[in-house]
Design an enzyme around this catalytic site. Structure first.
Site, PDB file in Angstrom:
ATOM      1  N   ASP A  79     -50.356  11.685-127.128  1.00  0.00           N
ATOM      2  CA  ASP A  79     -49.696  11.851-127.494  1.00  0.00           C
ATOM      3  C   ASP A  79     -49.501  12.791-129.161  1.00  0.00           C
ATOM      4  O   ASP A  79     -50.504  13.341-129.779  1.00  0.00           O
ATOM      5  CB  ASP A  79     -49.200  10.568-128.252  1.00  0.00           C
ATOM      6  CG  ASP A  79     -47.929   9.591-128.733  1.00  0.00           C
ATOM      7  OD1 ASP A  79     -47.535  10.544-128.025  1.00  0.00           O
ATOM      8  OD2 ASP A  79     -47.358   8.303-128.759  1.00  0.00           O
ATOM      9  N   HIS A  89     -45.898  10.558-125.708  1.00  0.00           N
ATOM     10  CA  HIS A  89     -45.105   9.082-125.119  1.00  0.00           C
ATOM     11  C   HIS A  89     -43.774   9.295-126.285  1.00  0.00           C
ATOM     12  O   HIS A  89     -42.814   8.282-125.571  1.00  0.00           O
ATOM     13  CB  HIS A  89     -46.206   8.163-125.836  1.00  0.00           C
ATOM     14  CG  HIS A  89     -47.809   7.774-124.969  1.00  0.00           C
ATOM     15  ND1 HIS A  89     -47.624   7.170-123.687  1.00  0.00           N
ATOM     16  CD2 HIS A  89     -48.663   8.348-124.696  1.00  0.00           C
ATOM     17  CE1 HIS A  89     -48.515   6.694-123.354  1.00  0.00           C
ATOM     18  NE2 HIS A  89     -49.469   8.251-123.369  1.00  0.00           N
ATOM     19  N   LYS A 114     -35.298   2.016-133.190  1.00  0.00           N
ATOM     20  CA  LYS A 114     -35.106   1.039-132.065  1.00  0.00           C
ATOM     21  C   LYS A 114     -33.847   0.049-131.918  1.00  0.00           C
ATOM     22  O   LYS A 114     -33.633  -0.093-131.339  1.00  0.00           O
ATOM     23  CB  LYS A 114     -35.485  -0.201-132.152  1.00  0.00           C
ATOM     24  CG  LYS A 114     -37.386   0.288-132.673  1.00  0.00           C
ATOM     25  CD  LYS A 114     -38.216   0.181-130.581  1.00  0.00           C
ATOM     26  CE  LYS A 114     -39.277   0.749-130.382  1.00  0.00           C
ATOM     27  NZ  LYS A 114     -39.642   1.305-129.021  1.00  0.00           N
ATOM     28  N   ASP A 159     -36.401   6.154-127.775  1.00  0.00           N
ATOM     29  CA  ASP A 159     -37.386   5.878-127.248  1.00  0.00           C
ATOM     30  C   ASP A 159     -37.820   6.782-126.925  1.00  0.00           C
ATOM     31  O   ASP A 159     -37.326   6.879-124.937  1.00  0.00           O
ATOM     32  CB  ASP A 159     -36.712   4.763-126.809  1.00  0.00           C
ATOM     33  CG  ASP A 159     -37.957   3.401-126.933  1.00  0.00           C
ATOM     34  OD1 ASP A 159     -39.328   3.556-127.434  1.00  0.00           O
ATOM     35  OD2 ASP A 159     -37.938   2.239-127.215  1.00  0.00           O
ATOM     36  N   LYS A 204     -39.693  -2.516-119.076  1.00  0.00           N
ATOM     37  CA  LYS A 204     -40.115  -3.003-117.203  1.00  0.00           C
ATOM     38  C   LYS A 204     -40.853  -4.303-117.893  1.00  0.00           C
ATOM     39  O   LYS A 204     -41.101  -4.474-116.655  1.00  0.00           O
ATOM     40  CB  LYS A 204     -41.156  -1.852-117.709  1.00  0.00           C
ATOM     41  CG  LYS A 204     -40.416  -0.460-117.041  1.00  0.00           C
ATOM     42  CD  LYS A 204     -41.312   1.078-116.915  1.00  0.00           C
ATOM     43  CE  LYS A 204     -40.860   1.975-116.832  1.00  0.00           C
ATOM     44  NZ  LYS A 204     -40.869   3.615-116.399  1.00  0.00           N
TER      45      LYS A 204
END
Ligand code: GDG
Length: 756
Positions: free
Chosen positions: A143, A167, A280, A374, A381
């Site tokens: 990352d 990520h 978000k 994102d 998931k």
């Protein structure tokens, strides 16, 4: 035998350390990465390096932490408050995070933070170096906090396998370009052998940045720099499917889910879980929910938005503002639309144990993900993994990486409020049979592409790349191959050198007319030519007039226009004039259209070929127009028996009867050499490599797919190699003294060789 070790490096270690009543408590992380890599770092002598999440009070505490962590194969990188402020909060979260999530206006470019980011990356590198790392080991860096680390580790271990995974999204090159230190960041990543991203778009953005900012050339998903091939791949990260599925099916979670459902009986539960972050889309979600209540008043007391926001970075101004706005908006909706019996939003600014999250996933009728950007999004998931035995609908932002895999979700653009509202409405009334079908399709994907699968894919590819690089190295001309070729040269008595011109003897210039031979090139070629039984042939796509103006006074033979003209064997030019040139009219017509609509491109006409050059065209646009031109020419090629050559920033069409291979072979058959050396960089040189006898030494300039036996990386290396023969051949007369700069380099290398 030495057993290869795997070293994982990330900003945070997969553990939390809490100080309670003067005692340290170590709590292992339940995060996806920790689970996925658990089987890796916990076995053998493998380790995970990272910040332990705590600043020790003193040296003694630091020792205790180090010892305790070592028992779990964890190695801490201790950071001071200042380091955390500059590297983590400052550069990582106030530059990289906003820019990579398409909020460049939120970026705070402070040079001091950049300096701390550099020094902390170096600190991580020193900790890696302290672990008795060997070149055979493999390092996997994670990352955006550690973008410089791959190159730092590469400097210490030139042959080690290094993987990097990003990520978060990689923004398009125009956005990325706005960072003052973008070159350093790209070069940092290029220390890795494999660079993984969640989505195809991310890889393309990264490759475009390397092409447009660093000027590197990209071949499919591969970059070549510092003599190494670096690959980018799309590996969407998965979750620990079994863990979530088992939890969801356990009695305790089912009981807790029932409790939640009973508590909100007659209400459909819409669940959202995310960290407090502007990426978000939390406000956008609230607006869409309010719109739902306004548009469908009959849903009053029938729905509930269960919204968990996990505290994060809330001392940073933008996050604090966001938190205030969420508070206000939630308060407003609950106050305006709520009743005595019903609160439309259950809002929690808190984190919960994994068991509680699982119960909520099981209980929720809808999971609503509204990310504005994102990298992946694991919450959706996890929701899917908990839905083997209960129904539900996933509404997923198309701007989350997960949307590329979970195509059975209802996909939304979070900025389109009406669309989100309609998606919620559709989900509320979706027939069970359809819910089941969509869920089952998604479950199959989440189950198969789980986090362990992701880890396996990554390591397998990293190992494949290392083998590929080793094979590449075997083809690359090194000191030993060079010496063995020189040895063959010295033992031969009739030697032929086929030398391509542009990109081999001389580097590319923006203006082809500027690529004229310099004094040192003449000297080198003359030295090669002078030795008894050595013959230089310059074999080029250039017009014969050009070669003539440069080399007519020399003893070399010249082959121009890929073999259409030659001065072999009499040194007088003659052409292959039986060939038709009728095809030139329609081809020129098409090329003219592209020369007109692409600034910086020109047509070059030669006796038996036409070339469209686009070296000066806008990068990207030139490539696009080149592929369009190739498409437009396709039917003419077949009709007239033509060959199309895609060279370096040039598309050339010529009679297919003409090629460097035939021209070279003709000379070989007459000259009868016992040593043949051919070198070239372009597609046209491939004909030569293919046609020449098997014992010929063929060398490609640039590490592209080629029929040549060997390769050198650059034009500079090509000329150095030719100079090596010129200055090191065995002569009856005493050796010449070096004259050019390059020659000195060669002499130095020779000295090095002797030392070895
Ligand atoms: C970055 C990228 C990418 C959340 N609340 C609680 C809790 N969580 C867990 C979730 C989930 C994880 O945190 C959040 O993962 P995300 O993927 O949604 O987001 P980021 O943390 O921003 O992660 C992201 C990810 O890296 C992986 O590559 O998907 O795009 O931004 O696992 O379950 N866990 C517990 N309590 C909570 O209250 N225990």
């Amino acid at each position: 035998m030495y057993k290869k070790r795997t070293i994982i490096v990330s900003n945070r270690l997969p553990i939390r350390i809490e100080r309670k009543n003067n005692e340290l408590i170590f709590i292992p992380s339940e995060g996806g990465l920790a689970t996925g890599l658990g089987s890796v770092y916990k076995s053998d002598a493998n380790i995970w390096i990272g910040w332990p999440g705590i600043i020790p009070l003193n040296k003694e505490e630091e020792e205790i932490i180090t010892q305790q962590l070592a028992e779990h194969n964890l190695i801490p990188v201790f950071l001071t408050e200042n380091e955390l402020k500059g590297y983590y909060e400052g550069f990582s979260n106030e530059v990289l995070w906003p820019v990579f999530h398409y909020r460049p206006s939120y970026a705070e470019y402070r040079t001091t933070d950049w300096e701390t980011y550099q020094s902390v990356n170096l600190k991580f590198c020193h900790v890696v170096e302290q672990q008795q790392v060997q070149e055979k080991d493999e390092v996997w860096i994670h990352d955006y906090q550690l973008m410089l680390l791959p190159q730092l580790v590469r400097k210490s271990y030139p042959r080690i396998a290094i993987g990097y995974f990003q990520h978060i999204p990689f923004p398009n090159d125009e956005i990325f370009r706005s960072i003052p230190w973008r070159n350093e960041l790209l070069n940092g990543l290029l220390g890795a052998d494999l660079i993984g991203f969640h989505t195809f778009n991310d890889t393309q953005h990264f490759l475009n940045s390397c092409a447009h900012i660093l000027g590197l050339s990209v071949q499919n998903n591969c970059l070549h720099t510092d003599g190494r091939s670096i690959f980018t791949e799309v590996y969407p990260m998965g979750i620990d499917f079994e863990k979530f599925s088992q939890l969801a099916n356990s009695e305790s979670i089912q009981a807790r889910a029932k409790c939640i459902k009973d508590h909100y009986k007659n209400q459909k539960i819409i669940l959202s879980i995310d960290r407090l972050d502007y990426s978000k889309g939390i406000i956008e979600r609230l607006l869409a929910y309010e719109n739902l209540l306004v548009t469908y008043p009959e849903l009053k007391e029938q729905v509930l938005l269960y919204m968990i926001v996990v505290p994060s970075r809330d001392h940073v101004a933008q996050y604090k503002q966001l938190l205030d706005e969420i508070d206000r908006t939630v308060g407003h909706i609950n106050a305006v639309y709520g009743t005595n019996e019903w609160t439309p939003i259950a809002y929690f600014y808190n984190s919960f144990p994994l068991e509680e999250l699982s119960s909520l996933y099981v209980a929720a009728d809808i999971c609503l993900i509204t990310s504005l950007r994102d990298g992946m999004n694991l919450v959706c998931k996890e929701y899917i993994a908990c839905k083997e035995n209960t129904d539900g609908v996933l509404i997923l932002s198309e701007l989350a990486g997960a949307a590329k895999e979970l195509t059975q979700a209802i996909q939304i653009n979070p900025n389109a409020t009406d669309q989100v509202t309609e998606a919620i409405h559709t989900a509320l009334y979706m027939p069970i049979i359809e819910q089941r079908k969509r869920l089952d399709d998604s479950i199959a994907i989440v189950k198969k592409f789980n986090v362990r699968h992701w880890v396996r894919l990554f390591f397998n590819r990293l190992r494949e790349i290392k083998i590929f690089q080793q094979n590449e190295m075997a083809r690359k001309i090194n000191m030993h191959t060079r010496e063995s070729i020189l040895d063959q040269y010295n033992r031969a008595s009739r030697r032929l050198f086929f030398l391509d011109y542009d990109g081999t003897l001389i580097g590319f210039q923006n203006d082809p007319a500027a690529a004229i031979p310099n004094q040192s090139l003449y000297e080198t070629l003359n030295l090669l030519q002078e030795n008894d039984g050595s013959q230089v042939v310059i074999i080029s796509g250039r017009p014969h007039e050009t070669l003539d103006s440069w080399f007519s006074n020399e003893q070399y033979y010249l082959v121009a226009e890929h073999g259409a003209w030659s001065n072999y064997p009499t040194h007088k030019w003659h052409s292959n004039n039986v060939l038709s040139t009728r095809w030139k009219i329609p081809v020129k017509h098409i090329m003219a259209k592209y020369a007109n609509n692409t600034a910086g491109s020109v047509i070059e006409e030669k006796s038996y070929s036409l070339a469209w050059h686009y070296r000066k065209a806008q990068p990207g646009l030139g490539q696009l127009r080149a592929s369009e031109l190739v498409e437009s020419l396709r039917y003419l090629l077949q009709q007239h028996g033509l060959q199309l050559l895609m060279g370096d920033k040039v598309i050339e069409v010529k009679n297919s009867e003409l090629n460097k291979g035939k021209a070279a072979l003709h000379i070989v058959n007459n000259y009868k050499p016992d040593f043949i050396f051919a070198i070239g960089d372009d597609a046209t040189d491939e004909d030569m490599f293919l046609e020449l006898p098997a014992e010929a030494i063929t060398i490609k300039v640039g590490n592209k797919k080629s029929a040549a036996q060997f390769y050198v990386d650059t034009q500079q290396e090509a000329i150095q190699l030719i100079e090596y023969f010129a200055y090191n051949r065995k002569l009856l007369s005493p050796p010449l003294q070096p004259q050019s700069e390059n020659e000195e380099i060669i002499q130095e290398e020779n000295n090095e060789m002797q030392v070895e």
